[in-house]
Scaffold this active site. Structure first.
Site, PDB file in Angstrom:
ATOM      1  N   ASN A   1       0.835  -1.197   0.000  1.00  0.00           N
ATOM      2  CA  ASN A   1       0.000   0.000   0.000  1.00  0.00           C
ATOM      3  C   ASN A   1       0.875   1.254   0.000  1.00  0.00           C
ATOM      4  O   ASN A   1       1.990   1.251   0.507  1.00  0.00           O
ATOM      5  CB  ASN A   1      -0.964   0.002   1.204  1.00  0.00           C
TER       6      ASN A   1
ATOM      7  N   PHE B   1      -1.625   8.123   4.522  1.00  0.00           N
ATOM      8  CA  PHE B   1      -2.435   8.673   5.630  1.00  0.00           C
ATOM      9  C   PHE B   1      -3.739   9.310   5.136  1.00  0.00           C
ATOM     10  O   PHE B   1      -4.124  10.397   5.584  1.00  0.00           O
ATOM     11  CB  PHE B   1      -1.637   9.699   6.436  1.00  0.00           C
TER      12      PHE B   1
ATOM     13  N   SER C   1       5.581   4.938   8.731  1.00  0.00           N
ATOM     14  CA  SER C   1       4.951   4.704   7.436  1.00  0.00           C
ATOM     15  C   SER C   1       5.902   5.150   6.333  1.00  0.00           C
ATOM     16  O   SER C   1       6.460   6.250   6.393  1.00  0.00           O
ATOM     17  CB  SER C   1       3.639   5.489   7.318  1.00  0.00           C
TER      18      SER C   1
ATOM     19  N   ASN D   1       5.010   5.911   3.350  1.00  0.00           N
ATOM     20  CA  ASN D   1       4.215   6.507   2.277  1.00  0.00           C
ATOM     21  C   ASN D   1       3.996   8.004   2.401  1.00  0.00           C
ATOM     22  O   ASN D   1       3.297   8.606   1.585  1.00  0.00           O
ATOM     23  CB  ASN D   1       2.860   5.798   2.190  1.00  0.00           C
ATOM     24  N   THR D   2       4.567   8.628   3.433  1.00  0.00           N
ATOM     25  CA  THR D   2       4.592  10.087   3.548  1.00  0.00           C
ATOM     26  C   THR D   2       6.048  10.507   3.475  1.00  0.00           C
ATOM     27  O   THR D   2       6.866  10.093   4.307  1.00  0.00           O
ATOM     28  CB  THR D   2       3.959  10.557   4.866  1.00  0.00           C
TER      29      THR D   2
ATOM     30  N   LYS E   1       5.575   3.178  17.054  1.00  0.00           N
ATOM     31  CA  LYS E   1       5.606   2.150  16.012  1.00  0.00           C
ATOM     32  C   LYS E   1       6.791   2.402  15.096  1.00  0.00           C
ATOM     33  O   LYS E   1       6.932   3.492  14.529  1.00  0.00           O
ATOM     34  CB  LYS E   1       4.305   2.163  15.210  1.00  0.00           C
TER      35      LYS E   1
ATOM     36  N   ASN F   1       6.077  -1.748  11.398  1.00  0.00           N
ATOM     37  CA  ASN F   1       5.251  -1.283  10.297  1.00  0.00           C
ATOM     38  C   ASN F   1       5.606  -2.080   9.033  1.00  0.00           C
ATOM     39  O   ASN F   1       6.309  -3.083   9.097  1.00  0.00           O
ATOM     40  CB  ASN F   1       5.484   0.221  10.086  1.00  0.00           C
TER      41      ASN F   1
END
Length: 350
Positions: free
Chosen positions: A110, A114, A172, A174-175, A210, A239
C-alpha cells in the site's frame, strides 16, 4: 471460516483492493461479518503497559482508518483494536491505485499516504465507542504540515480523551521524509511533545511508538535508547517494509510498504533485538497468519500481537479463531498464562 465468509472473500478478491476494503467496512457496519464476541481465558488474559486485555491478539492500525466500525470489531474476538492513522486535518492521501494484493505471496503493498477524515470527525466517533473494548488510536501527521512533530501531539490532545492508548506512527513509508523522524534527535523531540500533550489530559493513557522493520542494528539501538528515556510505555514492531526480497508476484515492484507473510521473519528479528535491548513492553506485528505465528512473536519477546493483512485472505473470523488456538498452544506447552511465554525463545531470532 464459514462457507458464507469464504464466498464473500472470493467475491471481494475479484474487486479492486481498495474498493473491496471499503465494502468490508460497510459489511461490518451492517452486521454481515462474523462477530463471535471477545475470546478470553485465564491463560490469555494479560496486562500490557497498564492495559488489561482479555487476550493479547489485536487489530493493527490501517483497517478501520476512520473509526467507523468500532462496535462490530469490538465483538469480533480481538483483545484490543487500533484505529487510524489520523491526522489533524482531513487528507486524500496518495493518488489511486494505491493498494495491491500480492496473492501469490499472501502479501499486500500500500501507498495510501495517511488518507483519513481528520481528527474532528474521528473524535466524534470515538466519543461513541463501545465502553467495554480496549481501543487505541494511531497518530499521524499531515503531508503538507509545517511542523509534523507537533501534529502527533495535536491529534493526541484532541482525540486522547476517548481512547485507551495511542501510537506515534513515524514509520509509514508513504509520507515523504516521515521516517526521518525516527532519527535520534528528531524522535526525542517528537516524543517529548507527545508526552507533554498527554500530561495535559485527564487520563494518563499509554503511548506506544511504532517503528519500521528496515532499521539497521545501530538504528534499532538508538530507537531503544530514545524510547527508554522518553517516558513512552511500549514499542510496536513493526510497520510495513520497503524490502521486496523473496516476492514472486508481478506486482512486487509497486511503490509502497509491503505487509503480509513475507514480512514475518524480518519483523520478528527486529522484535527480538528490541526485546534484548529494552524492558519496555513490545507488541509484535508483521506477517501473522496463524496462532503459531502469534505464538512465535510472543516467544520472541512480544507481550501482545496485532494483525491486519491476513484478514484479506482469511477473513475477520480470524479475530476469534487465532486467540482460541493460541490458548491451546499455551496449554499444550504447560503455560498457565501468556506472560510466562513472553521471550521464552528470543534466542531463536536475536
Amino acid at each position: 471460516m464459514t462457507p458464507l465468509e469464504r464466498m464473500g472473500l472470493g467475491v471481494l478478491r475479484r474487486m479492486d483492493p481498495e474498493y473491496a476494503h471499503g465494502l468490508s467496512i460497510k459489511a461490518l457496519k451492517m452486521g454481515l461479518a462474523p462477530t463471535s464476541g471477545v475470546v478470553t481465558s485465564d491463560r490469555l488474559r494479560t496486562t500490557v503497559a497498564g492495559l488489561t486485555l482479555p487476550n493479547p491478539v489485536g487489530l493493527a492500525a490501517g483497517f478501520d482508518k476512520n473509526a467507523e466500525a468500532l462496535a462490530p470489531l469490538a465483538r469480533a474476538g480481538f483483545g484490543f483494536i487500533e484505529v487510524g492513522a489520523v491526522t489533524p486535518r482531513p487528507q486524500q492521501g496518495n493518488p489511486k491505485p494505491r493498494l495491491f494484493r500480492l496473492t501469490e505471496d499472501h502479501a499486500a503493498i500500500n501507498r495510501f499516504g495517511f488518507n483519513n477524515e481528520g481528527m474532528d470527525v474521528v473524535a466524534e466517533r470515538l466519543a461513541e465507542r463501545p465502553k467495554d473494548a480496549v481501543i487505541g488510536l494511531n497518530l499521524g501527521a499531515n503531508k503538507d504540515s509545517h511542523d509534523r512533530a507537533a501534529d502527533f501531539a495535536t491529534v493526541l490532545a484532541h482525540c486522547g480523551p476517548y481512547v485507551d492508548f495511542a501510537t506515534v506512527n513515524v514509520s509509514s513509508p508513504n509520507t515523504e521524509k516521515l521516517r526521518d523522524l525516527q532519527g535520534k534527535d528528531a524522535l526525542g523531540a517528537l516524543l517529548a511533545g507527545v508526552i507533554d500533550a498527554r500530561a495535559g489530559m485527564a487520563r494518563n493513557i499509554p503511548i506506544f511508538l511504532k517503528i519500521a522493520p528496515d532499521l539497521s542494528d545501530a538504528e534499532i539501538g538508538e530507537v531503544s535508547d530514545v524510547a527508554g528515556l522518553s517516558g513512552i510505555d511500549g514499542i510496536i514492531a513493526t510497520n510495513t517494509t520497503l524490502d521486496r526480497e523473496g516476492l514472486t508476484s508481478a506486482l512486487q515492484d509497486q511503490a509502497g510498504g509491503m505487509s503480509g507473510k513475507p514480512l514475518f521473519k524480518r519483523s520478528t528479528r527486529v522484535l527480538a533485538q528490541l526485546a534484548r535491548q529494552t524492558d519496555l513492553p513490545l507488541i509484535g506485528v508483521g506477517g501473522i497468519f496463524s496462532a503459531q505465528d502469534a505464538y512465535d512473536k510472543i516467544k520472541a519477546g512480544a507481550s501482545a500481537v496485532q494483525f491486519y493483512t491476513a484478514m484479506v485472505y482469511q477473513g475477520v473470523s480470524m479475530a476469534a479463531h487465532l486467540p482460541a488456538e493460541l490458548d491451546q498452544l499455551l496449554a499444550r506447552d504447560g503455560y498457565d498464562n501468556i506472560e510466562d511465554a513472553v521471550g521464552a525463545e528470543r534466542h531463536r531470532w536475536a
